[in-house]
Motif scaffolding. Structure first.
Motif, short mmCIF file in Angstrom:
data_model
loop_
_atom_site.label_atom_id
_atom_site.label_comp_id
_atom_site.label_asym_id
_atom_site.label_seq_id
_atom_site.Cartn_x
_atom_site.Cartn_y
_atom_site.Cartn_z
N HIS A 1 0.81 -1.22 0.00
CA HIS A 1 0.00 0.00 0.00
C HIS A 1 0.85 1.27 0.00
N THR A 2 2.14 1.12 0.24
CA THR A 2 3.03 2.30 0.24
C THR A 2 3.78 2.43 -1.08
N PHE A 3 3.61 1.47 -1.99
CA PHE A 3 4.37 1.48 -3.24
C PHE A 3 3.75 2.47 -4.24
N PRO A 4 4.57 3.22 -4.98
CA PRO A 4 4.04 4.13 -6.00
C PRO A 4 3.21 3.40 -7.06
N LEU A 5 3.67 2.21 -7.45
CA LEU A 5 2.95 1.41 -8.45
C LEU A 5 2.26 0.23 -7.76
N GLU A 6 1.44 0.55 -6.77
CA GLU A 6 0.80 -0.49 -5.96
C GLU A 6 0.02 -1.48 -6.80
N ASP A 7 -0.79 -0.99 -7.75
CA ASP A 7 -1.63 -1.88 -8.56
C ASP A 7 -0.79 -2.86 -9.36
N LEU A 8 0.33 -2.39 -9.88
CA LEU A 8 1.21 -3.26 -10.67
C LEU A 8 1.81 -4.35 -9.80
N PHE A 9 2.28 -3.97 -8.62
CA PHE A 9 2.88 -4.96 -7.72
C PHE A 9 1.83 -5.94 -7.19
N ARG A 10 0.62 -5.46 -6.96
CA ARG A 10 -0.44 -6.37 -6.52
C ARG A 10 -0.81 -7.36 -7.63
N LEU A 11 -0.77 -6.88 -8.87
CA LEU A 11 -1.03 -7.77 -10.00
C LEU A 11 0.04 -8.85 -10.08
N LEU A 12 1.30 -8.46 -9.88
CA LEU A 12 2.41 -9.41 -9.89
C LEU A 12 2.26 -10.42 -8.75
N ALA A 13 1.98 -9.92 -7.55
CA ALA A 13 1.82 -10.80 -6.39
C ALA A 13 0.65 -11.75 -6.59
N GLY A 14 -0.45 -11.22 -7.16
CA GLY A 14 -1.61 -12.07 -7.42
C GLY A 14 -1.32 -13.15 -8.43
N GLY A 15 -0.52 -12.82 -9.45
CA GLY A 15 -0.15 -13.83 -10.45
C GLY A 15 0.69 -14.95 -9.85
N VAL A 16 1.63 -14.57 -9.00
CA VAL A 16 2.47 -15.58 -8.33
C VAL A 16 1.61 -16.46 -7.42
N LEU A 17 0.68 -15.82 -6.70
CA LEU A 17 -0.21 -16.58 -5.81
C LEU A 17 -1.07 -17.55 -6.59
N LEU A 18 -1.59 -17.11 -7.74
CA LEU A 18 -2.40 -18.00 -8.57
C LEU A 18 -1.57 -19.18 -9.06
N ALA A 19 -0.34 -18.90 -9.49
CA ALA A 19 0.55 -19.98 -9.94
C ALA A 19 0.83 -20.96 -8.80
N ALA A 20 1.06 -20.42 -7.60
CA ALA A 20 1.32 -21.27 -6.44
C ALA A 20 0.11 -22.15 -6.14
N LEU A 21 -1.09 -21.57 -6.25
CA LEU A 21 -2.32 -22.33 -5.98
C LEU A 21 -2.50 -23.45 -7.00
N VAL A 22 -2.27 -23.16 -8.27
CA VAL A 22 -2.43 -24.17 -9.32
C VAL A 22 -1.44 -25.32 -9.12
N VAL A 23 -0.17 -24.97 -8.86
CA VAL A 23 0.86 -26.01 -8.67
C VAL A 23 0.59 -26.79 -7.39
N THR A 24 0.09 -26.11 -6.35
CA THR A 24 -0.24 -26.78 -5.10
C THR A 24 -1.30 -27.85 -5.32
N ILE A 25 -2.35 -27.51 -6.06
CA ILE A 25 -3.43 -28.47 -6.33
C ILE A 25 -2.94 -29.59 -7.24
N ALA A 26 -2.19 -29.23 -8.28
CA ALA A 26 -1.71 -30.23 -9.24
C ALA A 26 -0.78 -31.24 -8.58
N THR A 27 0.15 -30.75 -7.77
CA THR A 27 1.07 -31.67 -7.09
C THR A 27 0.34 -32.51 -6.04
N GLY A 28 -0.71 -31.94 -5.44
CA GLY A 28 -1.49 -32.71 -4.49
C GLY A 28 -2.16 -33.90 -5.15
#
Length: 218
Positions: free
Chosen positions: A162-189
């Motif tokens: 929330h303190t980053f100048p490009l907050e939306d961009l960084f949240r989009l990046l973090a969300g993409g990594v989280l989505l990838a982590a979720l997909v791989v978590t389910i697939a490996t399970g």
């Protein structure tokens, strides 16, 4: 070049297991002790304290580094112990589990994502115990990628975005990594479940059980 044979002191005798009082195990214990510190820093002032969030990020990053160091050091120096084998995965799951739970508590990560990931981790742990008499299911390459993506997602969301100048961009990046982590978590399970079912039907124990049953039927 390493030698994976069991070390021996004399012909026909095996060397005693290294003492659990060693540096790799100390790093593992340190990682466990850092979990409540990390949680406190993330939740401090409802997660809105910028300095605390950066300190939390530093603690998390340091704990992740010790995870890599203790394993490499234990294997390189011949310091692999039963305590380490048990404590290391506990430390890993405690750290990542605490990360997802605390981030959900401050509304950084949706609870449904955290529930799915924790359910997968607990389920696979239970699955390993279910098949332990048939053999050990080693960590797969996909499992290692899953762990990396989970840690990366936690690290990104722990930062005070929330303190980053490009907050939306960084949240989009973090969300993409989280989505990838979720997909791989389910697939490996799913992959672990398939491997566990196969192990229970193809192991030496399962084969001997079938042979005894066939012999009894005659």
């Amino acid at each position: 070049m390493t030698d994976d044979r069991t070390p021996s002191t004399e012909a026909g005798t095996t060397a005693a297991e290294p003492s659990p009082w060693n540096l790799p195990n100390a790093l593992t214990v340190l990682r466990i002790l850092l979990v409540p510190v990390f949680v406190w820093l993330v939740l401090r002032h409802g997660g809105d304290d910028t300095a605390s969030r950066w300190w939390a990020w530093g603690v998390f990053a340091g704990a992740i580094i010790t995870d890599r160091i203790d394993g490499d050091l234990a294997r390189a120096k011949g310091l692999v112990t039963t305590f380490g084998k048990v404590a290391d995965p506990i430390a890993d799951k405690a750290l990542t589990g605490a990360g997802f739970i605390t981030l959900s508590m401050i509304d950084e990560i949706p609870w449904w994502v955290t529930v799915i990931i924790l359910a997968r981790e607990l389920g696979i742990t239970a699955l390993r115990f279910w098949v332990i008499r048939h053999g050990i299911m080693p960590a797969s390459r996909g499992g290692k990628i899953k762990t990396f993506l989970q840690a990366l997602a936690i690290g990104l969301f722990v930062m005070p975005l929330h303190t980053f100048p490009l907050e939306d961009l960084f949240r989009l990046l973090a969300g993409g990594v989280l989505l990838a982590a979720l997909v791989v978590t389910i697939a490996t399970g799913v992959d672990y479940v398939v491997k566990a079912l196969k192990l229970r039907t193809t192991s030496d124990r399962a084969r001997m059980k079938r042979d005894r049953k066939a012999a009894g039927g005659h």
